[in-house]
Design a protein around this motif. Sequence first.
Motif, mmCIF file in Angstrom:
data_model
loop_
_atom_site.group_PDB
_atom_site.id
_atom_site.type_symbol
_atom_site.label_atom_id
_atom_site.label_comp_id
_atom_site.label_asym_id
_atom_site.label_seq_id
_atom_site.Cartn_x
_atom_site.Cartn_y
_atom_site.Cartn_z
ATOM 1 N N THR A 166 24.547 46.558 40.705
ATOM 2 C CA THR A 166 24.690 45.551 41.766
ATOM 3 C C THR A 166 25.824 44.583 41.452
ATOM 4 O OG1 THR A 166 22.320 45.700 42.250
ATOM 5 C CG2 THR A 166 23.486 43.740 43.039
ATOM 6 N N GLY A 226 29.213 44.437 43.690
ATOM 7 C CA GLY A 226 29.549 43.149 44.291
ATOM 8 C C GLY A 226 30.906 42.661 43.845
ATOM 9 N N GLY A 273 28.341 36.881 43.061
ATOM 10 C CA GLY A 273 26.998 36.321 42.953
ATOM 11 C C GLY A 273 26.983 34.817 43.130
ATOM 12 N N THR A 274 25.850 34.220 42.763
ATOM 13 C CA THR A 274 25.641 32.780 42.909
ATOM 14 C C THR A 274 25.586 32.128 41.542
ATOM 15 O OG1 THR A 274 24.394 33.130 44.953
ATOM 16 C CG2 THR A 274 24.138 31.001 43.871
ATOM 17 N N THR A 310 32.523 33.116 43.913
ATOM 18 C CA THR A 310 33.841 33.350 44.508
ATOM 19 C C THR A 310 34.387 32.077 45.143
ATOM 20 O OG1 THR A 310 33.221 35.647 44.959
ATOM 21 C CG2 THR A 310 35.142 34.774 46.123
ATOM 22 N N PRO A 321 28.142 30.117 45.761
ATOM 23 C CA PRO A 321 28.813 31.397 45.471
ATOM 24 C C PRO A 321 29.929 31.223 44.440
ATOM 25 C CG PRO A 321 28.490 31.146 47.832
ATOM 26 C CD PRO A 321 28.108 29.827 47.207
ATOM 27 N N GLN A 366 33.690 44.190 45.704
ATOM 28 C CA GLN A 366 33.774 43.680 47.076
ATOM 29 C C GLN A 366 34.127 42.192 47.121
ATOM 30 O OE1 GLN A 366 30.125 44.662 49.114
ATOM 31 N NE2 GLN A 366 30.058 46.716 48.225
ATOM 32 N N GLY A 367 34.381 41.605 45.958
ATOM 33 C CA GLY A 367 34.720 40.180 45.912
ATOM 34 C C GLY A 367 33.519 39.266 45.876
ATOM 35 N N ASP A 368 32.327 39.818 45.703
ATOM 36 C CA ASP A 368 31.104 39.019 45.640
ATOM 37 C C ASP A 368 30.648 38.946 44.186
ATOM 38 O OD1 ASP A 368 28.729 37.698 45.984
ATOM 39 O OD2 ASP A 368 27.680 39.378 46.941
#
Length: 224
Positions: free
Chosen positions: A67, A71, A78-79, A88, A86, A74-76
């Motif tokens: 995961t 992520g 996490g938090t 990012t 976020p 995809q440029g994600d």
Amino acid sequence: MKSYIFGRTLNAVIIVLVIAVSVFVLLRLSAGDPARIRAPVFASPEVIEQYQRDFGTDRPIFEQLGTFLSGMLQGDLGTSFRFQEPVTGLILTALPRTLALAGAALLLSLAVTVILGSLSARRPRSFWNTLATVLVTVGQSAPVFWTGALMVILFAVNLGWLPPGGFTGPASLVLPAVAVALSIVPTQLRVLRTSMSGILREEYIQTAHAFGLSERRVTFVYAL
């Protein structure tokens, strides 16, 4: 050329993936479950389980890694556990000031390196060569966080000339840019001074002198 670019790009992707996996594993080995760290000290098992479900740490470790990597692609990212925002977005918020600091430090280091390196190579027994040697020695032996702290104490706390931290304008870049530049200059200065010392003995440099060109033009145009 195409195969070279492809190979370099593939190597970069592999390096990024290896670093990402290593960071993920090392953080888990050193810090443990992030949900337990984020939960209150005397939290009940039910509360900890809820944190694990919220953060996704109740799933198998390889699923968590998958995961994280998907992520990341995809440029994600996490938090953030600390800021609850976020990751990012936090990076993009700090990116302009980071680039400004890096650019200022790079330009400052290049200016010092070109001027001081050229003068010290031209005059090996002069004040400039002594200054370059001192700067290289101090820059290589003193860590950037130490020189940065000393400059904050002197110029911000004691003299009050510059802000001690934060970002309130261009003046806020002066101290961190100088501290970072001091860590970059030694390597650049050693390379340039050594190269210039050899180039200044080349025949085309002697020919330029024979044509009556000024020492400044020969040093900073032809040799540099």
